[in-house]
Scaffold this active site. Structure first.
Site, PDB file in Angstrom:
ATOM      1  N   ASP A 121       0.860  -1.188   0.000  1.00 33.78           N
ATOM      2  CA  ASP A 121       0.000   0.000   0.000  1.00 33.78           C
ATOM      3  C   ASP A 121       0.895   1.237   0.000  1.00 33.78           C
ATOM      4  O   ASP A 121       1.880   1.309   0.737  1.00 33.78           O
ATOM      5  CB  ASP A 121      -0.893  -0.027   1.245  1.00 33.78           C
ATOM      6  N   ASN A 136     -12.528  -3.449   3.697  1.00 37.16           N
ATOM      7  CA  ASN A 136     -13.433  -2.312   3.830  1.00 37.16           C
ATOM      8  C   ASN A 136     -14.538  -2.429   2.785  1.00 37.16           C
ATOM      9  O   ASN A 136     -14.269  -2.732   1.620  1.00 37.16           O
ATOM     10  CB  ASN A 136     -12.668  -0.990   3.612  1.00 37.16           C
ATOM     11  N   VAL A 159     -11.155   2.207  -3.283  1.00 40.30           N
ATOM     12  CA  VAL A 159     -10.896   1.538  -4.568  1.00 40.30           C
ATOM     13  C   VAL A 159     -11.898   0.392  -4.691  1.00 40.30           C
ATOM     14  O   VAL A 159     -11.947  -0.498  -3.830  1.00 40.30           O
ATOM     15  CB  VAL A 159      -9.452   1.010  -4.654  1.00 40.30           C
ATOM     16  N   HIS A 165     -10.556  -6.041  -2.213  1.00 36.82           N
ATOM     17  CA  HIS A 165      -9.182  -6.223  -1.744  1.00 36.82           C
ATOM     18  C   HIS A 165      -9.162  -6.435  -0.244  1.00 36.82           C
ATOM     19  O   HIS A 165     -10.057  -5.993   0.481  1.00 36.82           O
ATOM     20  CB  HIS A 165      -8.298  -5.033  -2.122  1.00 36.82           C
ATOM     21  N   HIS A 168      -6.676  -6.025   3.158  1.00 42.55           N
ATOM     22  CA  HIS A 168      -5.488  -5.386   3.725  1.00 42.55           C
ATOM     23  C   HIS A 168      -4.836  -6.353   4.716  1.00 42.55           C
ATOM     24  O   HIS A 168      -5.521  -6.908   5.594  1.00 42.55           O
ATOM     25  CB  HIS A 168      -5.861  -4.140   4.514  1.00 42.55           C
TER      26      HIS A 168
HETATM   27  P1  5GP Z   1      -9.612   0.955   0.721  1.00 38.70           P
HETATM   28  O1  5GP Z   1      -9.565   2.289   1.415  1.00 38.70           O
HETATM   29  O2  5GP Z   1     -10.413   1.025  -0.566  1.00 38.70           O
HETATM   30  O3  5GP Z   1      -9.984  -0.193   1.570  1.00 38.70           O
HETATM   31  O4  5GP Z   1      -8.110   0.657   0.300  1.00 38.70           O
HETATM   32  C1  5GP Z   1      -7.504   1.182  -0.815  1.00 38.70           C
HETATM   33  C2  5GP Z   1      -6.043   1.298  -0.500  1.00 38.70           C
HETATM   34  O5  5GP Z   1      -5.352   1.574  -1.712  1.00 38.70           O
HETATM   35  C3  5GP Z   1      -5.693   2.431   0.454  1.00 38.70           C
HETATM   36  O6  5GP Z   1      -5.109   1.883   1.638  1.00 38.70           O
HETATM   37  C4  5GP Z   1      -4.712   3.293  -0.329  1.00 38.70           C
HETATM   38  O7  5GP Z   1      -3.649   3.775   0.451  1.00 38.70           O
HETATM   39  C5  5GP Z   1      -4.238   2.354  -1.412  1.00 38.70           C
HETATM   40  N1  5GP Z   1      -3.822   3.015  -2.629  1.00 38.70           N
HETATM   41  C6  5GP Z   1      -4.396   4.109  -3.210  1.00 38.70           C
HETATM   42  N2  5GP Z   1      -3.772   4.408  -4.354  1.00 38.70           N
HETATM   43  C7  5GP Z   1      -2.775   3.488  -4.495  1.00 38.70           C
HETATM   44  C8  5GP Z   1      -1.785   3.273  -5.509  1.00 38.70           C
HETATM   45  O8  5GP Z   1      -1.690   3.971  -6.517  1.00 38.70           O
HETATM   46  N3  5GP Z   1      -0.936   2.216  -5.313  1.00 38.70           N
HETATM   47  C9  5GP Z   1      -1.021   1.405  -4.226  1.00 38.70           C
HETATM   48  N4  5GP Z   1      -0.138   0.391  -4.144  1.00 38.70           N
HETATM   49  N5  5GP Z   1      -1.950   1.586  -3.258  1.00 38.70           N
HETATM   50  C10 5GP Z   1      -2.812   2.615  -3.398  1.00 38.70           C
END
Ligand code: 5GP
Length: 119
Positions: free
Chosen positions: A32, A90, A99, A103, A105
């Site tokens: 991340d 999430n 996103v 996924h 974490h």
């Molecule tokens: P969510 O908040 O949807 O559960 O997790 C999405 C995750 O994607 C976040 O923890 C965020 O930091 C990560 N993220 C956002 N943009 C990018 C990116 O361009 N590359 C990577 N590797 N992670 C990203």
């Protein structure tokens, strides 16, 4: 996995870079870019574009198992399993999902705070 236009779809297709730390036939794992713990890895299904956990169909249930097993295998391989770790999925706004490609974490590398406190 055509048609997935999310950021993670682009990572799967190697259209944008990511620090990939895990890959098997079903799952890709990468760091991340805004880590919330010393170790913060995202695990995603490579062949199915499922926006949220709420969209998961019964016939796709094994995918979540594969994400969990991938995270556990990675944690074990990195020597993190004994001290422990957390896995999180999430779902939508109140969980802060940003996103919309399912996924998981993996958070590890230090004693983690409690979770779920309303803001
Ligand atoms: P969510 O908040 O949807 O559960 O997790 C999405 C995750 O994607 C976040 O923890 C965020 O930091 C990560 N993220 C956002 N943009 C990018 C990116 O361009 N590359 C990577 N590797 N992670 C990203």
């Amino acid at each position: 996995m055509a048609g997935n236009d999310t950021l993670f779809g682009k990572i799967i297709r190697r259209e944008i870079p990511a620090s990939i730390v895990y890959e098997d036939d079903e799952v890709l794992g990468f760091l991340d870019t805004a880590p919330q713990a010393p170790v913060h890895v995202l695990f995603i299904p490579k062949h199915e574009a499922i926006p949220t956990l709420d969209d998961l169909q019964p016939e796709q249930a094994q995918l979540v198992g594969r994400l969990v097993l991938a995270a556990a295998a990675h944690a074990r391989a990195q020597g993190l399993a004994e001290d422990g770790y957390r896995v999180v999925i999430n779902c939508r706004a109140d969980a802060g999902q940003t996103v919309f490609h399912l996924h998981l974490h993996l958070l590890a590398g230090a004693a983690l705070g409690r979770f779920g406190t309303p803001e």
